[in-house]
Design a protein around this motif. Structure first.
Motif, PDB file in Angstrom:
ATOM      1  N   GLU A  88       0.824  -1.216   0.000  1.00 41.98           N
ATOM      2  CA  GLU A  88       0.000   0.000   0.000  1.00 41.98           C
ATOM      3  C   GLU A  88       0.855   1.262   0.000  1.00 41.98           C
ATOM      4  OE1 GLU A  88      -4.378  -0.096   1.900  1.00 41.98           O
ATOM      5  OE2 GLU A  88      -2.793  -0.239   3.385  1.00 41.98           O
ATOM      6  N   PHE A  89       0.324   2.318  -0.597  1.00 35.60           N
ATOM      7  CA  PHE A  89       0.935   3.649  -0.523  1.00 35.60           C
ATOM      8  C   PHE A  89      -0.057   4.517   0.245  1.00 35.60           C
ATOM      9  CE2 PHE A  89       3.015   7.217  -3.300  1.00 35.60           C
ATOM     10  CZ  PHE A  89       3.319   7.922  -2.134  1.00 35.60           C
ATOM     11  N   THR A  90       0.253   4.755   1.503  1.00 37.99           N
ATOM     12  CA  THR A  90      -0.664   5.456   2.401  1.00 37.99           C
ATOM     13  C   THR A  90      -0.096   6.811   2.775  1.00 37.99           C
ATOM     14  OG1 THR A  90      -1.309   3.328   3.333  1.00 37.99           O
ATOM     15  CG2 THR A  90      -1.894   5.281   4.614  1.00 37.99           C
ATOM     16  N   ALA A  91      -0.923   7.833   2.665  1.00 34.60           N
ATOM     17  CA  ALA A  91      -0.514   9.155   3.139  1.00 34.60           C
ATOM     18  C   ALA A  91      -1.162   9.398   4.494  1.00 34.60           C
ATOM     19  CB  ALA A  91      -0.948  10.227   2.150  1.00 34.60           C
ATOM     20  N   ILE A  92      -0.395  10.011   5.391  1.00 32.59           N
ATOM     21  CA  ILE A  92      -0.933  10.402   6.696  1.00 32.59           C
ATOM     22  C   ILE A  92      -0.962  11.918   6.717  1.00 32.59           C
ATOM     23  CG2 ILE A  92      -0.599  10.312   9.198  1.00 32.59           C
ATOM     24  CD1 ILE A  92       1.087   7.748   8.714  1.00 32.59           C
ATOM     25  N   MET A  93      -2.174  12.454   6.893  1.00 34.51           N
ATOM     26  CA  MET A  93      -2.336  13.905   6.866  1.00 34.51           C
ATOM     27  C   MET A  93      -2.905  14.395   8.173  1.00 34.51           C
ATOM     28  SD  MET A  93      -3.601  15.078   3.231  1.00 34.51           S
ATOM     29  CE  MET A  93      -3.510  16.600   4.118  1.00 34.51           C
ATOM     30  N   LEU A 119       4.630   4.616   3.668  1.00 37.07           N
ATOM     31  CA  LEU A 119       3.813   5.479   4.528  1.00 37.07           C
ATOM     32  C   LEU A 119       4.426   6.864   4.453  1.00 37.07           C
ATOM     33  CD1 LEU A 119       3.242   3.193   7.608  1.00 37.07           C
ATOM     34  CD2 LEU A 119       1.455   4.495   6.493  1.00 37.07           C
ATOM     35  N   LEU A 120       3.613   7.814   3.998  1.00 36.38           N
ATOM     36  CA  LEU A 120       4.096   9.162   3.755  1.00 36.38           C
ATOM     37  C   LEU A 120       3.335  10.157   4.620  1.00 36.38           C
ATOM     38  CD1 LEU A 120       5.301  11.454   1.728  1.00 36.38           C
ATOM     39  CD2 LEU A 120       3.101  11.184   0.570  1.00 36.38           C
ATOM     40  N   VAL A 121       4.059  10.921   5.425  1.00 33.11           N
ATOM     41  CA  VAL A 121       3.419  12.008   6.168  1.00 33.11           C
ATOM     42  C   VAL A 121       3.569  13.280   5.357  1.00 33.11           C
ATOM     43  CG1 VAL A 121       3.656  13.539   8.164  1.00 33.11           C
ATOM     44  CG2 VAL A 121       3.713  11.067   8.483  1.00 33.11           C
ATOM     45  N   THR A 122       2.464  13.964   5.139  1.00 33.35           N
ATOM     46  CA  THR A 122       2.557  15.232   4.423  1.00 33.35           C
ATOM     47  C   THR A 122       1.469  16.203   4.874  1.00 33.35           C
ATOM     48  OG1 THR A 122       2.517  16.290   2.256  1.00 33.35           O
ATOM     49  CG2 THR A 122       1.183  14.309   2.493  1.00 33.35           C
ATOM     50  N   HIS A 123       1.806  17.480   4.818  1.00 35.83           N
ATOM     51  CA  HIS A 123       0.819  18.529   5.058  1.00 35.83           C
ATOM     52  C   HIS A 123       0.052  18.831   3.770  1.00 35.83           C
ATOM     53  CE1 HIS A 123       2.985  20.127   8.714  1.00 35.83           C
ATOM     54  NE2 HIS A 123       1.729  20.248   9.051  1.00 35.83           N
ATOM     55  N   ALA A 173      -1.054   9.132  -3.415  1.00 34.84           N
ATOM     56  CA  ALA A 173      -1.288   7.971  -2.550  1.00 34.84           C
ATOM     57  C   ALA A 173      -2.647   7.359  -2.859  1.00 34.84           C
ATOM     58  CB  ALA A 173      -1.224   8.389  -1.088  1.00 34.84           C
ATOM     59  N   ALA A 174      -2.800   6.083  -2.552  1.00 31.80           N
ATOM     60  CA  ALA A 174      -4.066   5.415  -2.822  1.00 31.80           C
ATOM     61  C   ALA A 174      -4.947   5.395  -1.583  1.00 31.80           C
ATOM     62  CB  ALA A 174      -3.798   3.993  -3.301  1.00 31.80           C
ATOM     63  N   ARG A 175      -4.360   5.841  -0.474  1.00 28.64           N
ATOM     64  CA  ARG A 175      -5.121   5.825   0.777  1.00 28.64           C
ATOM     65  C   ARG A 175      -4.673   7.009   1.617  1.00 28.64           C
ATOM     66  NH1 ARG A 175      -4.323   1.161   5.354  1.00 28.64           N
ATOM     67  NH2 ARG A 175      -6.097   1.719   6.690  1.00 28.64           N
ATOM     68  N   VAL A 176      -5.612   7.696   2.230  1.00 27.31           N
ATOM     69  CA  VAL A 176      -5.263   8.842   3.062  1.00 27.31           C
ATOM     70  C   VAL A 176      -5.854   8.663   4.455  1.00 27.31           C
ATOM     71  CG1 VAL A 176      -5.414  11.335   3.367  1.00 27.31           C
ATOM     72  CG2 VAL A 176      -5.207  10.397   1.061  1.00 27.31           C
ATOM     73  N   LEU A 177      -4.967   8.610   5.441  1.00 32.42           N
ATOM     74  CA  LEU A 177      -5.404   8.586   6.836  1.00 32.42           C
ATOM     75  C   LEU A 177      -5.351  10.011   7.345  1.00 32.42           C
ATOM     76  CD1 LEU A 177      -3.279   5.592   8.232  1.00 32.42           C
ATOM     77  CD2 LEU A 177      -5.736   5.597   7.741  1.00 32.42           C
ATOM     78  N   GLY A 188      -4.415  13.278  17.701  1.00 39.86           N
ATOM     79  CA  GLY A 188      -3.953  11.934  18.066  1.00 39.86           C
ATOM     80  C   GLY A 188      -4.926  10.816  17.743  1.00 39.86           C
ATOM     81  N   LYS A 189      -5.928  11.121  16.911  1.00 39.75           N
ATOM     82  CA  LYS A 189      -6.883  10.076  16.525  1.00 39.75           C
ATOM     83  C   LYS A 189      -7.009  10.021  15.009  1.00 39.75           C
ATOM     84  CE  LYS A 189     -10.022   9.792  20.453  1.00 39.75           C
ATOM     85  NZ  LYS A 189      -9.965  10.978  21.319  1.00 39.75           N
ATOM     86  N   VAL A 190      -7.183   8.825  14.477  1.00 42.66           N
ATOM     87  CA  VAL A 190      -7.458   8.710  13.045  1.00 42.66           C
ATOM     88  C   VAL A 190      -8.944   8.992  12.853  1.00 42.66           C
ATOM     89  CG1 VAL A 190      -7.529   7.162  11.059  1.00 42.66           C
ATOM     90  CG2 VAL A 190      -5.591   7.072  12.629  1.00 42.66           C
ATOM     91  N   VAL A 191      -9.233  10.125  12.196  1.00 44.54           N
ATOM     92  CA  VAL A 191     -10.638  10.535  12.050  1.00 44.54           C
ATOM     93  C   VAL A 191     -11.202  10.180  10.681  1.00 44.54           C
ATOM     94  CG1 VAL A 191     -10.445  12.403  13.719  1.00 44.54           C
ATOM     95  CG2 VAL A 191     -10.002  12.872  11.304  1.00 44.54           C
ATOM     96  N   ASP A 192     -10.320   9.796   9.752  1.00 47.33           N
ATOM     97  CA  ASP A 192     -10.802   9.420   8.442  1.00 47.33           C
ATOM     98  C   ASP A 192      -9.801   8.474   7.792  1.00 47.33           C
ATOM     99  OD1 ASP A 192     -12.423   9.324   6.230  1.00 47.33           O
ATOM    100  OD2 ASP A 192     -12.680  11.490   6.130  1.00 47.33           O
ATOM    101  N   ASP A 193     -10.315   7.522   7.038  1.00 43.56           N
ATOM    102  CA  ASP A 193      -9.470   6.538   6.366  1.00 43.56           C
ATOM    103  C   ASP A 193     -10.085   6.347   4.988  1.00 43.56           C
ATOM    104  OD1 ASP A 193      -8.095   4.353   5.441  1.00 43.56           O
ATOM    105  OD2 ASP A 193      -8.466   3.094   7.194  1.00 43.56           O
ATOM    106  N   ALA A 194      -9.492   7.050   3.992  1.00 45.00           N
ATOM    107  CA  ALA A 194     -10.107   7.046   2.667  1.00 45.00           C
ATOM    108  C   ALA A 194      -9.228   6.311   1.672  1.00 45.00           C
ATOM    109  CB  ALA A 194     -10.312   8.486   2.200  1.00 45.00           C
ATOM    110  N   ARG A 195      -9.812   5.328   1.016  1.00 46.01           N
ATOM    111  CA  ARG A 195      -9.101   4.638  -0.069  1.00 46.01           C
ATOM    112  C   ARG A 195      -9.561   5.281  -1.371  1.00 46.01           C
ATOM    113  NH1 ARG A 195      -6.773  -0.182   1.980  1.00 46.01           N
ATOM    114  NH2 ARG A 195      -7.473  -0.364   4.133  1.00 46.01           N
ATOM    115  N   LEU A 196      -8.582   5.771  -2.123  1.00 44.27           N
ATOM    116  CA  LEU A 196      -8.917   6.569  -3.302  1.00 44.27           C
ATOM    117  C   LEU A 196      -8.553   5.805  -4.555  1.00 44.27           C
ATOM    118  CD1 LEU A 196      -7.043   9.710  -1.998  1.00 44.27           C
ATOM    119  CD2 LEU A 196      -9.426   9.149  -1.573  1.00 44.27           C
TER     120      LEU A 196
END
Ligand SMILES: Nc1ncnc2c1ncn2[C@@H]1O[C@H](COP(=O)(O)OP(=O)(O)OP(=O)(O)O)[C@@H](O)[C@H]1O
Ligand SMILES: [Mg+2]
Length: 243
Positions: free
Chosen positions: A33-38, A193-197, A206-210, A215-223
C-alpha cells in the motif's frame, strides 16, 4: 495483499505531556500500500511514524510489523528491526556532511556488514543522480540531497519505506520529482507510509489517506481514480481543523 503493519489501540503520552500525542489509534496497513498520513501540526503524524519505525515505544497498545510485536524486542532487537526492515526519509535529509553521496547511501548496508557499492551506484542511477555519487552533500541541491536520502533508505531493501514530510523542505519542482519517485517505488511493490501537510500531493499520489486530528485517526479514505476527487472533502476538513 497481506497485512504488514497493525496498530492496536495505540496511545502515546510523552513525558510531561498532558494529553496523548496519540490516543487509542487502531489501524492496519497492507503490504504494497501507498498510504498518506495527513493532519494539522501537532496532530501526532510523526509520532505514529516513529512508533511504526521502532524509533520510539507506545505508552500502551501494540505495534505489530510483519507479525512481530515490537514490544517483544529489546533495544538491540529493535535496532536490528530498523536496520533490516525500515527505510526512513526525513524532511531535512540528515545526510552526514563529511561523507560523499555514495558513502551516505552505504551507511545502512555497512551496519549490516554488507559491501554493496555497485548497488548504491545503481540506486543513485535509478533515482537519476548517478553523477553526484562522489560529491559531498554541501554541493548538492535540496532535491538531490533528498534523493540521496531516499537511496540510503532503500539500500537494505526495507519492508517499509517511511517518509516524514519528505518534500517539506523542497521547492515545488523538486518536491514533485521526489513524489514521482515514491510513486515509481510503489509501482515496484514498495510499501510506503508518507506524512505530508500537502493535501494535493497526498491525494494525487497515494491510494489511501489517513487523516489524523488530536492523536486520533478521524478518516481513512481509499482513493481509486475518479474517487480521488472526493478527497478534496478531506483536505477541506483537515484544513478547517487546523485553523
Ligand atoms: N519528544 C517529545 N516530547 C514531548 N512531546 C512531544 C514530543 N514529540 C512530539 N510531542 C508532542 O506530541 C504531539 C504530536 O506531535 P507530532 O510530532 O507527532 O505531531 P505532527 O503531527 O508530526 O506535527 P507536525 O506536522 O508539526 O510535524 C504534539 O503536541 C507535540 O508537541
Ligand atoms: Mg511531524
Amino acid at each position: 495483499m497481506s497485512e504488514l503493519v497493525r496498530l492496536s489501540d495505540v496511545t502515546k503520552v510523552y513525558q510531561g505531556g498532558i494529553t496523548g500525542a496519540l490516543n487509542g489509534v487502531s489501524v492496519t496497513v497492507e503490504k504494497g500500500e501507498f498510504t498518506a498520513i495527513m493532519g494539522p501540526s501537532g496532530s501526532g503524524k510523526s509520532t505514529m511514524l516513529n512508533l511504526i519505525a521502532g524509533l520510539d515505544r507506545p505508552t500502551s497498545g501494540a505495534v505489530i510489523v510483519g507479525g512481530t510485536d515490537l514490544a517483544k524486542l529489546g533495544e538491540a532487537g529493535l535496532a536490528r528491526f530498523r536496520r533490516d526492515h525500515v527505510g526512513f526519509v526525513f524532511q531535512f535529509f540528515h545526510l552526514l556532511p563529511n561523507l560523499t553521496a555514495l558513502e551516505n547511501v552505504l551507511i545502512p548496508a555497512q551496519l549490516k556488514g554488507s559491501e554493496v557499492p555497485g548497488r548504491a551506484r545503481e540506486l543513485l542511477g535509478q533515482l537519476g543522480i548517478e553523477e553526484v555519487a562522489d560529491r559531498y552533500p554541501a554541493r548538492l541541491s535540496g532535491g538531490q540531497q533528498q534523493r540521496v536520502a531516499i537511496a540510503r533508505a532503500l539500500i537494505n531493501n526495507p519492508t517499509l519505506l517511511l517518509a516524514d514530510e519528505p518534500t517539506g523542505a523542497l521547492d515545488t519542482h523538486s518536491g514533485e520529482q521526489v513524489m514521482d519517485l515514491l510513486v515509481q517505488l510503489h509501482g515496484r511493490g514498495q510499501t510506503i507510509l508518507l506524512v505530508t501537510h500537502d493535501a494535493k500531493l497526498a491525494t494525487r499520489h497515494a491510494a489511501r489517506v489517513l487523516s489524523v486530528i488530536d492523536g486520533k485517526v478521524v478518516d481513512d479514505a481509499r482513493l481509486e481514480g475518479p474517487e480521488r476527487a472526493a478527497s478534496e472533502v478531506i483536505r477541506v476538513r483537515t484544513e478547517e481543523a487546523s485553523r
